[in-house]
Design an enzyme around this catalytic site. Sequence first.
Site, PDB file in Angstrom:
ATOM      1  N   GLY A 235       0.828  -1.203   0.000  1.00  0.00           N
ATOM      2  CA  GLY A 235       0.000   0.000   0.000  1.00  0.00           C
ATOM      3  C   GLY A 235       0.863   1.254   0.000  1.00  0.00           C
ATOM      4  N   ILE A 462      -0.396  -5.170   5.470  1.00  0.00           N
ATOM      5  CA  ILE A 462      -0.135  -4.749   4.093  1.00  0.00           C
ATOM      6  C   ILE A 462       1.175  -5.346   3.583  1.00  0.00           C
ATOM      7  CG2 ILE A 462      -1.531  -2.693   4.377  1.00  0.00           C
ATOM      8  CD1 ILE A 462       0.963  -1.018   4.671  1.00  0.00           C
ATOM      9  N   GLY A 505       1.078   1.482  12.950  1.00  0.00           N
ATOM     10  CA  GLY A 505       0.331   0.232  12.991  1.00  0.00           C
ATOM     11  C   GLY A 505       0.797  -0.728  14.070  1.00  0.00           C
ATOM     12  N   ASN A 613       9.465  -8.414  16.769  1.00  0.00           N
ATOM     13  CA  ASN A 613       9.809  -9.615  16.002  1.00  0.00           C
ATOM     14  C   ASN A 613      10.967  -9.252  15.084  1.00  0.00           C
ATOM     15  OD1 ASN A 613      10.021 -11.557  13.921  1.00  0.00           O
ATOM     16  ND2 ASN A 613       7.892 -12.184  14.199  1.00  0.00           N
ATOM     17  N   PRO A 614      12.151  -9.772  15.347  1.00  0.00           N
ATOM     18  CA  PRO A 614      13.306  -9.345  14.560  1.00  0.00           C
ATOM     19  C   PRO A 614      13.228  -9.721  13.077  1.00  0.00           C
ATOM     20  CG  PRO A 614      13.949 -10.941  16.262  1.00  0.00           C
ATOM     21  CD  PRO A 614      12.498 -10.640  16.480  1.00  0.00           C
ATOM     22  N   GLN A 620      10.876  -5.164   7.226  1.00  0.00           N
ATOM     23  CA  GLN A 620      10.419  -3.788   7.025  1.00  0.00           C
ATOM     24  C   GLN A 620      11.589  -2.880   6.685  1.00  0.00           C
ATOM     25  OE1 GLN A 620       7.109  -2.099   7.239  1.00  0.00           O
ATOM     26  NE2 GLN A 620       7.098  -4.139   6.372  1.00  0.00           N
ATOM     27  N   LYS A 683       7.884   0.903  19.073  1.00  0.00           N
ATOM     28  CA  LYS A 683       7.568   2.017  18.182  1.00  0.00           C
ATOM     29  C   LYS A 683       7.423   1.477  16.773  1.00  0.00           C
ATOM     30  CE  LYS A 683      10.249   5.499  20.726  1.00  0.00           C
ATOM     31  NZ  LYS A 683      11.536   6.232  20.699  1.00  0.00           N
ATOM     32  N   GLY A 686       8.272   0.873   9.988  1.00  0.00           N
ATOM     33  CA  GLY A 686       8.079   0.676   8.550  1.00  0.00           C
ATOM     34  C   GLY A 686       8.465   1.871   7.703  1.00  0.00           C
ATOM     35  N   GLU A 687       8.450   3.046   8.282  1.00  0.00           N
ATOM     36  CA  GLU A 687       8.784   4.241   7.506  1.00  0.00           C
ATOM     37  C   GLU A 687      10.195   4.719   7.796  1.00  0.00           C
ATOM     38  OE1 GLU A 687       4.383   5.938   6.698  1.00  0.00           O
ATOM     39  OE2 GLU A 687       5.431   6.862   8.355  1.00  0.00           O
TER      40      GLU A 687
HETATM   41 MO1  MOS Z   1       1.514   5.647   5.248  1.00  0.00          MO
HETATM   42  S1  MOS Z   1       2.117   6.976   3.855  1.00  0.00           S
HETATM   43  O1  MOS Z   1       0.599   6.592   6.332  1.00  0.00           O
HETATM   44  O2  MOS Z   1       0.732   4.320   4.539  1.00  0.00           O
END
Ligand code: MOS
Length: 726
Positions: A235, A462, A505, A613-614, A620, A683, A686-687
Amino acid sequence: MKFDKPAGGTPADRMTVLGKPHPRIEGPLKVTGRAPYAYERHDVAPDQLIGYPLGATIAKGRIRSMDTTAARAMPGVVDILTTLDMDALPTDSNNVTSLFGGDEVRHYHQAIAVVVAEGFEQARAAAQAIVVDYAPEKGRFDMEAADTEVALEKTVGDFDAAFAKAAVTVDQTYTTPGQSHAMMEPHASIAAWEGDAVTVWTSNQMIAWGKKGLANTLEMPKDKVRIDSPYIGGGFGGKLFLRADAVLAALAARKVGRAVKVALPRPMMMNNTTHRSATIQRLRIGMNADGRITAIAHDNTSGTLPDGDGEDATNQTRYFYAGDNRLVVNRLATLDLPEANAMRAPGEASGLMALEIAIDEAAEAAGVDPVQFRILNDTQTVPEDPDRTFSNRHFIECLERGAEAFGWDASRPAPATRRDGNWLIGQGVAGAYRGSPVMPSGARVRLQPDGRLIVETDMTDIGTGSYTILGQTAAEMMGVELGAVEVRLGDSSFPVSAGSGGQFGAVSATGGVYAACIALREAVARRIGSQPDALDFRDGLVTDGNVSRTLAEVAAEGEIVAEDKMEFGDFRSKEYELATFAAHFVEVGVDAVTGEVRVRRMLAVADAGRILNPVTAHSQMIGAMTMGLGAALSEKMEVDVTQGFFANHDLAGYEVPVHADIPVQEVIFLNADDPNSSPLKAKGIGELGLCGVAAAIANAVHDATGVRVRDYPVTVDRLIDHLPAA
Ligand code: MOS
């Protein structure tokens, strides 16, 4: 449950299931093709018809007429719905422009019709036979030429005076192009009506937003809309909001009285849906002679449709480095290009592409090693508000551990002096900063009479590992093995979760499952007449004093169900700034003759709270680093500034990395618990993994060649005329 003070000891601290490298629990379904994506849900509704969308081929104007006569006569065609059949549908608050209806075209490939047919090819062929008469208008497509307005301006101290006085200065402008999410699974939906209620099997990161969006768009009660999205093929922010596929499927299914499925064809995705805005960023950094930052200014311009938000690339600059005199300005250009909106790490991903080159240039100008320069300018308090501290900030440790693991040479040879055969070799470093937001998140946990657990929440996976970490959370909390937990996601009939976005998430949704498990432990205590605090849950047993029962015995008379929602209190953000940090190290080779850039190795050291979870966290990170490599070297939406659309609207023209582009990727986690973040002390991640990567590559290219590229992507044409003499 309210998380209103820092976490003390919790049942999740045992870390017997959490923190362990469990592979994805839905992995076997994925690799055997039994995890269906939206367009493959053949079994959910009988007699499915195909809906094929038609996109506008002007960027701005009106539609005078649409002639569907020929299309309707074609084989297999059941019905055609055009945008002229209805007024513009209401725009939900998460959408910037109406998704269908009316004669106004506000961007290229806006959906203007859907052809419903028995077969895919029939629907597609008929869509091409619709004759559209447009009245085009002049649009604004060129951000560099556009008028802008200031959306945010923030000053601390006196930037101009401090910059004028600075011993060393850098003043440069950087550009980043528009980027597309380019996820593997296209936007797709199957819709079926039962009376006045609709179910949409779709691909959506935020189930509750999708439900609200569809209800508001179709002007129907929310409780008449069900959204189901258990498996999602990526996504990256492109599926945060309701898109045209779901609207067209629902409208068409209602009209023809049968289930209809609609996928956006790949060439329609880039212009029909959202993208990351291009940016123009000016950075000014003033320093003392020793390299200490005294003044820093970041001026960003991005663009989007009227009423949109664009890309605030200045955000991290307000938090990342020290400096008493500061200025950030965020400008928004109004464009008639498709809507710019969130894409993985919106703001920071673009902002750090510029800031972290500027920091490299500042270090160079000050004559300080770039790792040391960042350490020198670290801050433990929020620069705009020194009374607030970072809850947990180990950026220096990221840099130091990374430098050691990577073999960073602090006495770096001059740029363009290292060679390996035909390759010019360079190394680069960049810092990464990304906020750590949370969202309220609910879940239900059901203890079955056989002792197994079922977790239900509308959280999505996702591709991130949500199934696995939510299962691990429930297993840890209830003292069972991961194999005893079934996780059900993505259905709007389940409790509303955080959803997948903004890297909130994992931290939020595990908090929701934690809350539901605390409630389930209380319900178990009630069932057996004990006090919750007296109970110990482990090895499938619940023990009170010297009496142990299996969970199956406890639930033998009937399932025990508990539901709760984690709400995150203000103390987190009132007292602290919560954020995640990383340092990226990259080695590149640049072909000394052609300028071709190959990344040879990548290392990230990440400070992102407790790692749940490593394996999934590592995935990610390396996925995000791959995306960063694309941003550095190839990804660019090419704007046709005369016609107003993205010209390279498929995966042939919009180039994302392939396996052959990706070198050895290493990831180190500091695994630093943050008790202010959540009961699980975790924390998001993913970003973070994307942030800073592209700049580390650009900095490595500079080290290899001596060429400072300030416009992304770093392609051969920007290098070839400037390479050192071969
Ligand atoms: Mo993210 S850009 O909030 O899926």
